[in-house]
Design a protein around this motif. Structure first.
Motif, PDB file in Angstrom:
ATOM      1  N   GLY A  70       5.068  -7.002  -2.684  1.00 39.25           N
ATOM      2  CA  GLY A  70       5.921  -6.389  -1.677  1.00 39.25           C
ATOM      3  C   GLY A  70       5.097  -5.985  -0.458  1.00 39.25           C
ATOM      4  O   GLY A  70       3.868  -6.093  -0.444  1.00 39.25           O
ATOM      5  N   PRO A  71       5.753  -5.537   0.589  1.00 41.57           N
ATOM      6  CA  PRO A  71       5.050  -5.164   1.823  1.00 41.57           C
ATOM      7  C   PRO A  71       3.955  -4.125   1.578  1.00 41.57           C
ATOM      8  O   PRO A  71       4.150  -3.165   0.843  1.00 41.57           O
ATOM      9  CB  PRO A  71       6.164  -4.578   2.701  1.00 41.57           C
ATOM     10  N   GLY A  72       2.788  -4.357   2.147  1.00 34.16           N
ATOM     11  CA  GLY A  72       1.680  -3.406   2.051  1.00 34.16           C
ATOM     12  C   GLY A  72       0.897  -3.462   0.756  1.00 34.16           C
ATOM     13  O   GLY A  72       0.019  -2.641   0.533  1.00 34.16           O
ATOM     14  N   THR A  73       1.186  -4.405  -0.127  1.00 35.94           N
ATOM     15  CA  THR A  73       0.496  -4.490  -1.406  1.00 35.94           C
ATOM     16  C   THR A  73      -0.524  -5.625  -1.384  1.00 35.94           C
ATOM     17  O   THR A  73      -0.675  -6.324  -0.399  1.00 35.94           O
ATOM     18  CB  THR A  73       1.486  -4.739  -2.562  1.00 35.94           C
ATOM     19  N   GLY A  74      -1.205  -5.830  -2.495  1.00 36.47           N
ATOM     20  CA  GLY A  74      -2.064  -6.995  -2.666  1.00 36.47           C
ATOM     21  C   GLY A  74      -3.520  -6.786  -2.305  1.00 36.47           C
ATOM     22  O   GLY A  74      -3.970  -5.678  -2.065  1.00 36.47           O
ATOM     23  N   VAL A 106       0.308   6.021  -0.981  1.00 39.54           N
ATOM     24  CA  VAL A 106       1.570   5.960  -0.236  1.00 39.54           C
ATOM     25  C   VAL A 106       2.513   4.951  -0.875  1.00 39.54           C
ATOM     26  O   VAL A 106       3.701   5.220  -1.063  1.00 39.54           O
ATOM     27  CB  VAL A 106       1.308   5.600   1.251  1.00 39.54           C
ATOM     28  N   ALA A 107       1.983   3.790  -1.248  1.00 36.36           N
ATOM     29  CA  ALA A 107       2.819   2.758  -1.874  1.00 36.36           C
ATOM     30  C   ALA A 107       3.347   3.220  -3.228  1.00 36.36           C
ATOM     31  O   ALA A 107       4.494   2.945  -3.568  1.00 36.36           O
ATOM     32  CB  ALA A 107       2.029   1.470  -2.022  1.00 36.36           C
ATOM     33  N   ALA A 108       2.532   3.929  -3.987  1.00 34.38           N
ATOM     34  CA  ALA A 108       2.958   4.406  -5.307  1.00 34.38           C
ATOM     35  C   ALA A 108       4.096   5.411  -5.182  1.00 34.38           C
ATOM     36  O   ALA A 108       4.992   5.446  -6.020  1.00 34.38           O
ATOM     37  CB  ALA A 108       1.784   5.014  -6.055  1.00 34.38           C
ATOM     38  N   GLN A 109       4.067   6.213  -4.141  1.00 31.33           N
ATOM     39  CA  GLN A 109       5.116   7.200  -3.933  1.00 31.33           C
ATOM     40  C   GLN A 109       6.433   6.534  -3.537  1.00 31.33           C
ATOM     41  O   GLN A 109       7.508   7.002  -3.907  1.00 31.33           O
ATOM     42  CB  GLN A 109       4.706   8.209  -2.861  1.00 31.33           C
ATOM     43  N   SER A 110       6.330   5.414  -2.806  1.00 33.49           N
ATOM     44  CA  SER A 110       7.556   4.752  -2.353  1.00 33.49           C
ATOM     45  C   SER A 110       8.078   3.727  -3.344  1.00 33.49           C
ATOM     46  O   SER A 110       9.232   3.370  -3.290  1.00 33.49           O
ATOM     47  CB  SER A 110       7.322   4.119  -0.985  1.00 33.49           C
ATOM     48  N   CYS A 169     -13.153  -9.001  -4.418  1.00 35.11           N
ATOM     49  CA  CYS A 169     -11.857  -8.726  -3.798  1.00 35.11           C
ATOM     50  C   CYS A 169     -11.919  -7.444  -2.982  1.00 35.11           C
ATOM     51  O   CYS A 169     -12.671  -6.527  -3.309  1.00 35.11           O
ATOM     52  CB  CYS A 169     -10.771  -8.576  -4.863  1.00 35.11           C
ATOM     53  N   VAL A 170     -11.095  -7.387  -1.948  1.00 36.01           N
ATOM     54  CA  VAL A 170     -10.896  -6.157  -1.193  1.00 36.01           C
ATOM     55  C   VAL A 170      -9.467  -5.701  -1.439  1.00 36.01           C
ATOM     56  O   VAL A 170      -8.507  -6.424  -1.146  1.00 36.01           O
ATOM     57  CB  VAL A 170     -11.170  -6.354   0.313  1.00 36.01           C
ATOM     58  N   LEU A 171      -9.363  -4.514  -2.034  1.00 33.60           N
ATOM     59  CA  LEU A 171      -8.075  -3.897  -2.354  1.00 33.60           C
ATOM     60  C   LEU A 171      -7.657  -2.961  -1.233  1.00 33.60           C
ATOM     61  O   LEU A 171      -8.401  -2.733  -0.280  1.00 33.60           O
ATOM     62  CB  LEU A 171      -8.202  -3.083  -3.648  1.00 33.60           C
ATOM     63  N   ARG A 172      -6.505  -2.344  -1.400  1.00 35.47           N
ATOM     64  CA  ARG A 172      -6.075  -1.313  -0.456  1.00 35.47           C
ATOM     65  C   ARG A 172      -6.934  -0.068  -0.629  1.00 35.47           C
ATOM     66  O   ARG A 172      -7.515   0.157  -1.691  1.00 35.47           O
ATOM     67  CB  ARG A 172      -4.616  -0.930  -0.708  1.00 35.47           C
ATOM     68  N   PRO A 226       7.331   3.327  -7.345  1.00 32.42           N
ATOM     69  CA  PRO A 226       6.582   3.681  -8.558  1.00 32.42           C
ATOM     70  C   PRO A 226       6.414   2.548  -9.562  1.00 32.42           C
ATOM     71  O   PRO A 226       5.563   2.632 -10.423  1.00 32.42           O
ATOM     72  CB  PRO A 226       7.397   4.824  -9.168  1.00 32.42           C
ATOM     73  N   THR A 227       7.145   1.455  -9.466  1.00 32.40           N
ATOM     74  CA  THR A 227       6.991   0.358 -10.418  1.00 32.40           C
ATOM     75  C   THR A 227       5.964  -0.667  -9.969  1.00 32.40           C
ATOM     76  O   THR A 227       5.671  -1.612 -10.688  1.00 32.40           O
ATOM     77  CB  THR A 227       8.349  -0.373 -10.626  1.00 32.40           C
ATOM     78  N   GLU A 228       5.391  -0.495  -8.815  1.00 35.03           N
ATOM     79  CA  GLU A 228       4.428  -1.426  -8.259  1.00 35.03           C
ATOM     80  C   GLU A 228       3.119  -1.412  -9.055  1.00 35.03           C
ATOM     81  O   GLU A 228       2.739  -0.407  -9.625  1.00 35.03           O
ATOM     82  CB  GLU A 228       4.161  -0.984  -6.813  1.00 35.03           C
ATOM     83  N   ALA A 229       2.417  -2.528  -9.072  1.00 37.69           N
ATOM     84  CA  ALA A 229       1.118  -2.610  -9.758  1.00 37.69           C
ATOM     85  C   ALA A 229       0.138  -1.637  -9.136  1.00 37.69           C
ATOM     86  O   ALA A 229       0.047  -1.527  -7.924  1.00 37.69           O
ATOM     87  CB  ALA A 229       0.577  -4.035  -9.670  1.00 37.69           C
ATOM     88  N   ALA A 230      -0.625  -0.930  -9.946  1.00 41.34           N
ATOM     89  CA  ALA A 230      -1.510   0.145  -9.486  1.00 41.34           C
ATOM     90  C   ALA A 230      -2.625  -0.349  -8.575  1.00 41.34           C
ATOM     91  O   ALA A 230      -2.967   0.311  -7.613  1.00 41.34           O
ATOM     92  CB  ALA A 230      -2.107   0.865 -10.686  1.00 41.34           C
ATOM     93  N   ASP A 231      -3.246  -1.472  -8.855  1.00 37.81           N
ATOM     94  CA  ASP A 231      -4.372  -1.938  -8.051  1.00 37.81           C
ATOM     95  C   ASP A 231      -3.971  -2.882  -6.937  1.00 37.81           C
ATOM     96  O   ASP A 231      -4.798  -3.251  -6.133  1.00 37.81           O
ATOM     97  CB  ASP A 231      -5.403  -2.659  -8.937  1.00 37.81           C
ATOM     98  N   ALA A 232      -2.763  -3.320  -6.920  1.00 40.30           N
ATOM     99  CA  ALA A 232      -2.358  -4.345  -5.956  1.00 40.30           C
ATOM    100  C   ALA A 232      -2.338  -3.834  -4.551  1.00 40.30           C
ATOM    101  O   ALA A 232      -2.239  -2.714  -4.262  1.00 40.30           O
ATOM    102  CB  ALA A 232      -0.998  -4.897  -6.340  1.00 40.30           C
TER     103      ALA A 232
END
Length: 143
Positions: free
Chosen positions: A104-108, A131-135, A121-124, A137-143
């Protein structure tokens, strides 16, 4: 009883050159009192803040032939992921795969190779991931 990681060892063809390449990427330095010099077959770099895992570059006779089974995942200390991606590209890293937005937007993340072909790799940044986890919560933690 358990063990801890003392340092990470990277097999390479030129320990000095590769240690020099990685120092500015990680913000690391030579071991105090034990500088790395051209011709050294083993070169260690360390986090000056003492928080990161040290990296030891060791010369081996064989070249890299397949994808690494182990690689570094780097998280920007202060900048955003995309700023860090541009910084490592400008430093000479080669993009191997761009997985930004995979979840999704802002991930990866972006997968790179160093001058000897070792993947990383360069993560976020932690702030971006939070911020992504708050918006989402089902998103992958390291993505």
């Amino acid at each position: 009883m358990t063990s801890f990681i003392s340092h990470l060892t990277v097999d390479c063809s030129d320990a000095y050159s590769l240690s020099q390449w990685w120092k500015p990427v990680l913000g690391y330095e030579d071991v105090p009192g034990d500088p790395n010099l051209p011709g050294h077959e083993e070169c260690m770099i360390v986090d000056p803040a003492g928080k990161g895992v040290s990296v030891l570059f060791v010369e081996v006779p064989e070249g890299k032939s397949v994808k690494n089974r182990l690689h570094l995942d780097l998280r920007p200390r202060t900048d955003l992921r995309d700023t860090e991606v541009e910084r490592v590209i400008a430093h000479g890293a080669t993009v191997q795969g761009d997985h930004r937005g995979k979840y999704g937007p802002g991930t990866g993340w972006v997968t790179f190779a160093d001058p000897e072909g070792n993947e990383f790799c360069v993560l976020r940044s932690e702030a971006e991931a939070e911020v992504a986890a708050q918006s989402a919560p089902t998103e992958a933690a390291d993505a």
